[in-house]
Motif scaffolding. Structure first.
Motif, mmCIF file in Angstrom:
data_model
loop_
_atom_site.group_PDB
_atom_site.id
_atom_site.type_symbol
_atom_site.label_atom_id
_atom_site.label_comp_id
_atom_site.label_asym_id
_atom_site.label_seq_id
_atom_site.Cartn_x
_atom_site.Cartn_y
_atom_site.Cartn_z
ATOM 1 N N SER A 136 -18.128 0.389 -18.431
ATOM 2 C CA SER A 136 -19.213 -0.337 -17.732
ATOM 3 C C SER A 136 -19.930 -1.331 -18.594
ATOM 4 C CB SER A 136 -20.518 0.758 -17.531
ATOM 5 O OG SER A 136 -20.821 1.336 -18.927
ATOM 6 N N ALA A 137 -20.416 -2.262 -17.917
ATOM 7 C CA ALA A 137 -20.996 -3.527 -18.398
ATOM 8 C C ALA A 137 -22.250 -3.911 -17.264
ATOM 9 C CB ALA A 137 -20.045 -4.596 -18.486
ATOM 10 N N PRO A 138 -23.048 -4.615 -17.597
ATOM 11 C CA PRO A 138 -23.961 -5.343 -16.501
ATOM 12 C C PRO A 138 -23.425 -5.541 -15.147
ATOM 13 C CG PRO A 138 -24.458 -6.266 -18.545
ATOM 14 C CD PRO A 138 -23.168 -5.613 -18.884
ATOM 15 N N ALA A 174 -14.117 10.726 -9.367
ATOM 16 C CA ALA A 174 -15.688 10.368 -8.774
ATOM 17 C C ALA A 174 -16.619 10.914 -9.845
ATOM 18 C CB ALA A 174 -15.936 11.250 -7.559
ATOM 19 N N ALA A 175 -16.581 12.065 -10.515
ATOM 20 C CA ALA A 175 -17.679 12.385 -11.355
ATOM 21 C C ALA A 175 -17.610 11.627 -12.617
ATOM 22 C CB ALA A 175 -17.191 14.049 -11.680
ATOM 23 N N ASP A 176 -16.608 11.282 -13.143
ATOM 24 C CA ASP A 176 -16.525 10.296 -14.302
ATOM 25 C C ASP A 176 -17.111 9.054 -13.966
ATOM 26 O OD1 ASP A 176 -15.452 12.290 -15.689
ATOM 27 O OD2 ASP A 176 -13.407 11.372 -15.878
ATOM 28 N N TYR A 177 -17.049 8.505 -12.836
ATOM 29 C CA TYR A 177 -17.532 7.077 -12.353
ATOM 30 C C TYR A 177 -19.005 7.248 -12.541
ATOM 31 C CZ TYR A 177 -13.990 4.097 -10.266
ATOM 32 O OH TYR A 177 -12.972 3.190 -10.004
ATOM 33 N N LEU A 178 -19.601 8.213 -11.643
ATOM 34 C CA LEU A 178 -20.976 8.687 -11.774
ATOM 35 C C LEU A 178 -21.781 8.836 -13.216
ATOM 36 C CD1 LEU A 178 -23.454 8.722 -9.526
ATOM 37 C CD2 LEU A 178 -23.317 11.117 -9.720
ATOM 38 N N ASN A 179 -20.960 9.777 -13.916
ATOM 39 C CA ASN A 179 -21.371 9.904 -15.233
ATOM 40 C C ASN A 179 -21.395 8.804 -16.049
ATOM 41 O OD1 ASN A 179 -22.595 11.839 -16.878
ATOM 42 N ND2 ASN A 179 -20.539 12.155 -18.189
ATOM 43 N N GLY A 180 -20.347 7.858 -16.004
ATOM 44 C CA GLY A 180 -20.208 6.585 -16.627
ATOM 45 C C GLY A 180 -21.373 5.849 -16.603
ATOM 46 N N TRP A 181 -21.865 5.613 -15.240
ATOM 47 C CA TRP A 181 -22.917 4.785 -15.076
ATOM 48 C C TRP A 181 -24.328 5.373 -15.305
ATOM 49 C CZ3 TRP A 181 -23.049 -0.052 -14.618
ATOM 50 C CH2 TRP A 181 -24.041 -0.739 -13.878
ATOM 51 N N ARG A 182 -24.390 6.566 -15.233
ATOM 52 C CA ARG A 182 -25.661 7.199 -15.378
ATOM 53 C C ARG A 182 -25.702 7.088 -17.135
ATOM 54 N NH1 ARG A 182 -26.735 11.485 -18.101
ATOM 55 N NH2 ARG A 182 -24.601 12.299 -18.290
ATOM 56 N N ARG A 183 -24.938 7.396 -17.702
ATOM 57 C CA ARG A 183 -25.076 7.143 -19.282
ATOM 58 C C ARG A 183 -25.073 5.645 -19.631
ATOM 59 N NH1 ARG A 183 -22.253 11.039 -22.448
ATOM 60 N NH2 ARG A 183 -21.115 12.569 -21.372
ATOM 61 N N SER A 184 -24.758 4.722 -18.720
ATOM 62 C CA SER A 184 -24.819 3.368 -19.086
ATOM 63 C C SER A 184 -26.162 2.886 -18.992
ATOM 64 C CB SER A 184 -23.814 2.658 -18.356
ATOM 65 O OG SER A 184 -24.305 1.206 -18.416
#
Length: 205
Positions: A136-138, A174-184
């Motif tokens: 993830s990035a801005p 799908a779960a990893d996408y969402l978790n990645g953005w939540r962490r970011s």
């Protein structure tokens, strides 16, 4: 007194349920996954300059965009036989992504309900050379789909531990996408500055 107490308790429980109730999904959010993996392997580069810099310099760590050495690394990666086979396998598995996009649209709708100020990213796919699964990035959220080809994909057994393979499946994406953005977007700054294992475990629950 007891009937009054029971009534108050019932009212309190109903309020607590309302707090976590999400409105019915009505397509207010429409996630359309950008296929940078295809663009790179078809053209040898990516037109989106923000992602191209992220890809070359951070995801792949080939060097500074525009330098001769960086271009050589890109060409070697682009023509590598194992990488090409992996890319073709990824095209078979992720040829159509309607269900994944629908799942992400609803997931981000729910996330936005609970965290109204969280920005929504431009979601994409790329080939990472078996690097980080989600980056993830801005404004950017991208998955290295060569990490989601199925736990029985032959190359995985040479590169990863057995316990890692169970998550390297398309259904996990799908779960990893969402978790990645939540962490970011939601990880507290103090945790990032001086992380300890115990702090991290408590934070993640």
């Amino acid at each position: 007194l007891l009937p009054l107490l029971a009534l108050c308790l019932l009212f309190s429980c109903q309020q607590e349920e309302e707090r976590y109730r999400v409105p019915r999904f009505r397509d207010q959010i429409d996630i359309d996954i950008v296929r940078y993996d295809r663009e790179f392997f078809e053209n040898g580069n990516i037109a989106d300059s923000a992602f191209w810099y992220l890809y070359c310099e951070n995801i792949m760590q080939f060097g500074t965009v525009g330098e001769k050495e960086t271009q050589c690394y890109l060409e070697l990666f682009h023509s590598d036989s194992d990488v090409c086979k992996t890319y073709q396998k990824a095209q078979t598995i992720f040829d159509e992504n309607e269900k994944l996009e629908a799942d992400l649209s609803e997931a981000f709708f729910r996330l936005k309900h609970f965290v109204p100020d969280i920005p929504l990213p431009k979601v994409s796919m790329h080939i990472s050379g078996f690097g980080q699964s989600v980056v993830s990035a801005p404004g950017i959220l991208s998955a290295g789909i060569d990490k989601y080809l199925g736990s029985d994909y032959p190359i995985y057994k040479e590169l990863f531990y057995e316990y890692q393979l169970s998550r390297m499946i398309p259904e996990q994406l799908a779960a990893d996408y969402l978790n990645g953005w939540r962490r970011s977007e939601c990880t507290h700054e103090s945790l990032m500055e001086d992380v300890r294992l115990l702090d991290y475990l408590v934070y993640e629950g």
